[in-house]
Design an enzyme around this catalytic site. Structure first.
Site, PDB file in Angstrom:
ATOM      1  N   ASP A  35       0.833  -1.202   0.000  1.00 54.66           N
ATOM      2  CA  ASP A  35       0.000   0.000   0.000  1.00 54.66           C
ATOM      3  C   ASP A  35       0.870   1.256   0.000  1.00 54.66           C
ATOM      4  OD1 ASP A  35      -2.302   1.455   0.037  1.00 54.66           O
ATOM      5  OD2 ASP A  35      -2.877   0.941   2.088  1.00 54.66           O
ATOM      6  N   HIS A  39       2.907   3.369  -8.988  1.00 52.45           N
ATOM      7  CA  HIS A  39       2.722   1.946  -9.306  1.00 52.45           C
ATOM      8  C   HIS A  39       3.948   1.397 -10.037  1.00 52.45           C
ATOM      9  CE1 HIS A  39      -1.236   2.229  -7.763  1.00 52.45           C
ATOM     10  NE2 HIS A  39      -1.756   2.901  -8.785  1.00 52.45           N
ATOM     11  N   LEU A  85      11.191 -20.951  -4.950  1.00 49.28           N
ATOM     12  CA  LEU A  85      10.220 -20.056  -4.297  1.00 49.28           C
ATOM     13  C   LEU A  85       8.981 -20.011  -5.187  1.00 49.28           C
ATOM     14  CD1 LEU A  85       9.851 -17.608  -2.136  1.00 49.28           C
ATOM     15  CD2 LEU A  85      10.431 -16.133  -4.070  1.00 49.28           C
TER      16      LEU A  85
HETATM   17  C1  FPP Z   1      -1.747   0.326  -3.431  1.00 52.31           C
HETATM   18  O1  FPP Z   1      -1.303   1.634  -3.604  1.00 52.31           O
HETATM   19  C2  FPP Z   1      -1.306  -0.565  -4.460  1.00 52.31           C
HETATM   20  C3  FPP Z   1      -2.092  -1.256  -5.341  1.00 52.31           C
HETATM   21  C4  FPP Z   1      -3.320  -0.810  -5.975  1.00 52.31           C
HETATM   22  C5  FPP Z   1      -1.704  -2.613  -5.681  1.00 52.31           C
HETATM   23  C6  FPP Z   1      -0.239  -2.863  -5.840  1.00 52.31           C
HETATM   24  C7  FPP Z   1       0.227  -2.548  -7.182  1.00 52.31           C
HETATM   25  C8  FPP Z   1       1.539  -2.435  -7.505  1.00 52.31           C
HETATM   26  C9  FPP Z   1       2.646  -2.646  -6.532  1.00 52.31           C
HETATM   27  C10 FPP Z   1       1.846  -2.047  -8.895  1.00 52.31           C
HETATM   28  C11 FPP Z   1       2.545  -3.068  -9.668  1.00 52.31           C
HETATM   29  C12 FPP Z   1       1.910  -4.389  -9.679  1.00 52.31           C
HETATM   30  C13 FPP Z   1       2.309  -5.382 -10.505  1.00 52.31           C
HETATM   31  C14 FPP Z   1       1.878  -6.773 -10.233  1.00 52.31           C
HETATM   32  C15 FPP Z   1       3.185  -5.153 -11.648  1.00 52.31           C
HETATM   33  P1  FPP Z   1      -2.392   2.760  -3.609  1.00 52.31           P
HETATM   34  O2  FPP Z   1      -2.564   3.194  -5.021  1.00 52.31           O
HETATM   35  O3  FPP Z   1      -3.638   2.293  -2.934  1.00 52.31           O
HETATM   36  O4  FPP Z   1      -1.682   3.860  -2.766  1.00 52.31           O
HETATM   37  P2  FPP Z   1      -2.409   5.003  -1.913  1.00 52.31           P
HETATM   38  O5  FPP Z   1      -3.141   4.300  -0.798  1.00 52.31           O
HETATM   39  O6  FPP Z   1      -1.252   5.817  -1.428  1.00 52.31           O
HETATM   40  O7  FPP Z   1      -3.309   5.747  -2.847  1.00 52.31           O
END
Ligand code: FPP
Length: 226
Positions: free
Chosen positions: A13, A30, A125
């Site tokens: 997150d 991301h 893994l």
């Molecule tokens: C949360 O950050 C993250 C996600 C929506 C999912 C995780 C996604 C990635 C790590 C991107 C890459 C993924 C892959 C598999 C290539 P948020 O957008 O909710 O952050 P915020 O809470 O600060 O808005």
């Protein structure tokens, strides 16, 4: 050494906030987050006790985000799997997806299936990506599979009918200071140790993971006993 960490789960997150703090578009967060998945997976592959790492990459609720962000995440996932195949083979990592990917584009589903197929004999893994994943949805789909086959509902039969053939997570880490489970691995987290860190996912490092693992190893796990 105390507790043995075999299965680690991560709620990644804070990508959006990381980008906003830098005056960047959320999608940049991301992108940076995807690099961190690489670093953490490579670190896990080098730890003798860790057998599986499960990342929450896209939840059943993430469709509520603006279309451009959802489209970006889908493209990023496709590119990630395309380039990651080299690392999977080099580090002997098996890739698996959990969740309901039936609503993804055919191109992305093909990429997921192909990556699973090409890495199915890797043993060092298992990297599991939770994609269009919801813990309740997984439990409901699992129970329906059992009903369809006429199998009695028990804890063991539900565990074995989940999207992956494991059930227990030893340690869950959520980054960015939020202290919620957000419908993640509800069945598998029953007796897990939990760690919440303020670090935003793009700033999370193998060094911090190592510190958290040392703390986990020293915890007293009682599993309901005394
Ligand atoms: C949360 O950050 C993250 C996600 C929506 C999912 C995780 C996604 C990635 C790590 C991107 C890459 C993924 C892959 C598999 C290539 P948020 O957008 O909710 O952050 P915020 O809470 O600060 O808005």
């Amino acid at each position: 050494m105390g507790n043995k960490l075999e299965h680690l789960a991560l709620i990644m997150d804070g990508n959006g906030r990381w980008a906003e703090q830098r005056g960047l578009k959320r999608t940049k967060g991301h992108e940076a987050g995807a690099e961190v998945i690489r670093d953490i997976t490579t670190y896990c592959a080098k730890q003798p006790t860790i057998k599986s790492v499960t990342h929450y990459a896209f939840s059943t609720e993430n469709w509520k985000r603006p279309k451009y962000e959802v489209d970006f995440l889908m493209k990023l996932l496709n590119n990630y799997l395309k380039s990651e195949i080299v690392t999977y083979q080099k580090e002997n990592i098996r890739f698996l997806a959990i969740g309901d990917t039936s609503g993804f584009s055919k191109g992305l589903r093909d990429r997921i299936n192909e990556t699973e197929e090409k890495t199915k004999n890797n043993t060092n893994l298992t990297q599991i990506l939770a994609l269009n994943y919801g813990g309740r949805d997984e439990i409901v789909r699992s129970i329906n599979r059992l009903i369809d086959k006429g199998i009695k509902i028990t804890e063991e039969s539900i565990s074995s009918a989940l999207d992956t053939p494991y059930s227990d997570i030893d340690l869950l880490i959520r980054t960015s200071g939020e202290k919620r489970l957000s419908n993640y691995l509800l069945w598998q987290l029953s007796y897990s140790e939990l760690t919440f860190t303020e670090t935003l996912w793009p700033d999370f490092t193998p060094d911090e993971l190592e510190t958290i693992i040392r703390d986990f190893e020293n915890r007293k796990r009682r599993f309901g006993g005394i």
